[in-house]
Design a protein around this motif. Structure first.
Motif, PDB file in Angstrom:
ATOM      1  N   VAL A 220       0.870  -1.197   0.088  1.00 13.59           N
ATOM      2  CA  VAL A 220       0.182  -0.123  -0.178  1.00 13.59           C
ATOM      3  C   VAL A 220       0.906   1.271  -0.032  1.00 13.59           C
ATOM      4  CG1 VAL A 220      -1.533   1.219   1.364  1.00 13.59           C
ATOM      5  CG2 VAL A 220      -1.929  -0.910   1.249  1.00 13.59           C
ATOM      6  N   ASN A 221       2.048   1.338   0.794  1.00  9.37           N
ATOM      7  CA  ASN A 221       2.875   2.345   0.645  1.00  9.37           C
ATOM      8  C   ASN A 221       3.394   2.521  -0.638  1.00  9.37           C
ATOM      9  OD1 ASN A 221       6.020   3.304   0.439  1.00  9.37           O
ATOM     10  ND2 ASN A 221       5.436   3.653   2.689  1.00  9.37           N
ATOM     11  N   GLU A 222       3.768   1.731  -1.440  1.00 12.09           N
ATOM     12  CA  GLU A 222       4.384   2.000  -2.910  1.00 12.09           C
ATOM     13  C   GLU A 222       3.407   2.484  -3.722  1.00 12.09           C
ATOM     14  OE1 GLU A 222       6.635  -0.620  -6.400  1.00 12.09           O
ATOM     15  OE2 GLU A 222       5.945  -1.531  -4.406  1.00 12.09           O
ATOM     16  N   LEU A 223       2.151   1.962  -3.712  1.00 12.99           N
ATOM     17  CA  LEU A 223       0.883   2.386  -4.224  1.00 12.99           C
ATOM     18  C   LEU A 223       0.596   3.998  -3.874  1.00 12.99           C
ATOM     19  CD1 LEU A 223      -1.324   2.056  -6.446  1.00 12.99           C
ATOM     20  CD2 LEU A 223      -2.799   1.170  -4.624  1.00 12.99           C
ATOM     21  N   MET A 224       0.587   4.010  -2.600  1.00 10.56           N
ATOM     22  CA  MET A 224       0.287   5.313  -2.341  1.00 10.56           C
ATOM     23  C   MET A 224       1.468   6.594  -2.615  1.00 10.56           C
ATOM     24  SD  MET A 224      -0.179   7.004   1.696  1.00 10.56           S
ATOM     25  CE  MET A 224       1.441   6.815   1.981  1.00 10.56           C
ATOM     26  N   VAL A 225       2.519   6.144  -2.598  1.00  6.50           N
ATOM     27  CA  VAL A 225       3.663   7.267  -3.081  1.00  6.50           C
ATOM     28  C   VAL A 225       3.541   7.418  -4.542  1.00  6.50           C
ATOM     29  CG1 VAL A 225       6.098   7.268  -3.351  1.00  6.50           C
ATOM     30  CG2 VAL A 225       5.342   6.367  -1.334  1.00  6.50           C
ATOM     31  N   SER A 226       3.097   6.371  -5.373  1.00  3.67           N
ATOM     32  CA  SER A 226       2.905   6.409  -6.815  1.00  3.67           C
ATOM     33  C   SER A 226       1.839   7.390  -7.048  1.00  3.67           C
ATOM     34  CB  SER A 226       2.604   4.978  -7.256  1.00  3.67           C
ATOM     35  OG  SER A 226       2.529   5.254  -8.776  1.00  3.67           O
ATOM     36  N   GLN A 227       0.700   7.463  -6.323  1.00  6.34           N
ATOM     37  CA  GLN A 227      -0.628   8.130  -6.445  1.00  6.34           C
ATOM     38  C   GLN A 227       0.092   9.729  -6.054  1.00  6.34           C
ATOM     39  OE1 GLN A 227      -3.578   7.429  -7.868  1.00  6.34           O
ATOM     40  NE2 GLN A 227      -3.386   9.738  -8.014  1.00  6.34           N
ATOM     41  N   MET A 228       0.846   9.714  -4.996  1.00  7.64           N
ATOM     42  CA  MET A 228       1.158  10.975  -4.687  1.00  7.64           C
ATOM     43  C   MET A 228       2.047  11.611  -6.080  1.00  7.64           C
ATOM     44  SD  MET A 228       2.565  10.775  -0.746  1.00  7.64           S
ATOM     45  CE  MET A 228       1.647  10.320   0.441  1.00  7.64           C
ATOM     46  N   ALA A 229       2.879  10.959  -6.494  1.00  8.96           N
ATOM     47  CA  ALA A 229       3.663  11.472  -7.460  1.00  8.96           C
ATOM     48  C   ALA A 229       2.664  11.856  -8.642  1.00  8.96           C
ATOM     49  CB  ALA A 229       4.713  10.735  -8.146  1.00  8.96           C
TER      50      ALA A 229
END
Length: 330
Positions: A220-229
């Motif tokens: 979920v962390n990886e997906l969240m950072v990607s969405q932030m980007a």
């Protein structure tokens, strides 16, 4: 391709920053070590200085020019080599003449001094070869193909800038963030570098931010950072398009810094099959015109998701969660 009505140098003009030092009032000059310079990235990070209140910086610069520039009988006379530092955000332009290390040689060297107050964040450093051609002085007959970046804030000499992440409890943070207490994060693209403000009051946010590995929280962390980007790409795109410098004839100009980089990256997906200049003009026309701006929003979102690698992050998250589910059922 630019055309010039006079002969220009053929061959490479190269530029190097050999050293950097800073000076604060009533303090000894600090010589920065080699870690402040990246020859590969062509960046000087003056933020690495231990003298945090420095006011002036001195760069030692060397350049190599084609031998034909100073050969007898050539079309160029009174050849000089000039280092040029520019920062469009502060309207700064600093020049310094370099001197040949040997009579008629290819190697030139000199120093350029800048004031900390003249550069907001990043400035561009290049070298130009200037000469008299056909009796006309001041002709630019050559320039460095690859410029350098002088970064007065960062302590890392890297050319590619990312976004800054700040963890803030929105309810107790700055007043403007208190209006978004139910949001997990907010992107602010108004500064020199886009900033993602993460709301630590949001339930579970702190745990997800600290998560690593291939566990569920790590995925979920990886997906969240990607969405932030992706949110950053969209925010900066809109910010840059909404604040373009326009020439007298109505032609929009690419902004400098992060905003210009974002536009150059995203425009090929927003306006495919167009040159960058044509794409910028068309997007600007649609934004200020009566129609067409709404239709561009899906393409802007698509371009942002591609750059942030949201599809890859989502696919890996789905596969990772399915794998964890199978392991739990086994």
């Amino acid at each position: 391709m630019k055309m010039f009505p006079y002969p220009r140098l053929r061959g490479a003009v190269s530029l190097r920053v050999d050293s950097a030092k800073v000076k604060a009032p009533e303090q000894p000059r600090e010589q920065l070590d080699s870690r402040a310079r990246s020859v590969v990235e062509r960046v000087v990070a003056l933020g690495q200085a231990e003298t945090v209140d420095w006011e002036t910086a001195t760069l030692t610069i060397s350049a190599t020019i084609p031998a034909k520039a100073t050969e007898p009988g050539g079309p160029w006379a009174d050849v000089v080599v000039v280092a040029l530092l520019t920062d469009r955000t502060t309207n700064t332009r600093i020049t310094s003449r370099l001197a040949p290390e040997a009579e008629g040689g290819r190697e030139w060297r000199g120093e350029l001094q800048l004031l900390r107050s003249d550069v907001r964040d990043r400035a561009t450093l290049t070298v130009q070869v200037v000469a008299t051609v056909d009796g006309v002085p001041g002709r630019i007959v050559g320039e460095a193909a690859d410029d350098w970046i002088v970064d007065v804030q960062s302590d890392t000499p890297t050319r590619e800038q990312s976004f800054d992440i700040k963890e803030v409890a929105f309810a107790r943070g700055p007043r403007w963030l208190q209006n978004f207490t139910d949001a997990p994060w907010i992107v602010n693209a108004s500064g020199a570098l886009p900033t993602v403000h993460i709301n630590t009051d949001f339930e579970g946010m702190t745990d997800i931010l600290a998560a690593e590995g291939r566990g569920s929280e790590g995925l979920v962390n990886e997906l969240m950072v990607s969405q932030m980007a992706a949110d950053v790409w969209i925010a900066v795109f809109h910010s840059a398009i909404g604040d373009l410098e326009i020439e007298d004839d109505g032609t929009p100009l690419f902004p400098y810094g992060w905003q210009g980089e974002v536009l150059r990256e995203m425009l090929p997906d927003v306006m495919p099959d167009r040159t960058l200049e044509d794409a910028l003009r068309e997007v600007h026309r649609r934004r200020v015109g009566a129609t067409g701006w709404t239709e561009l929003q899906p393409r802007i979102q698509y371009a942002a998701m591609r750059r942030a690698e949201v599809p890859r992050a989502l696919s890996e998250t789905v596969r990772g969660l399915e794998k964890l589910k199978r392991e739990d059922e086994a």
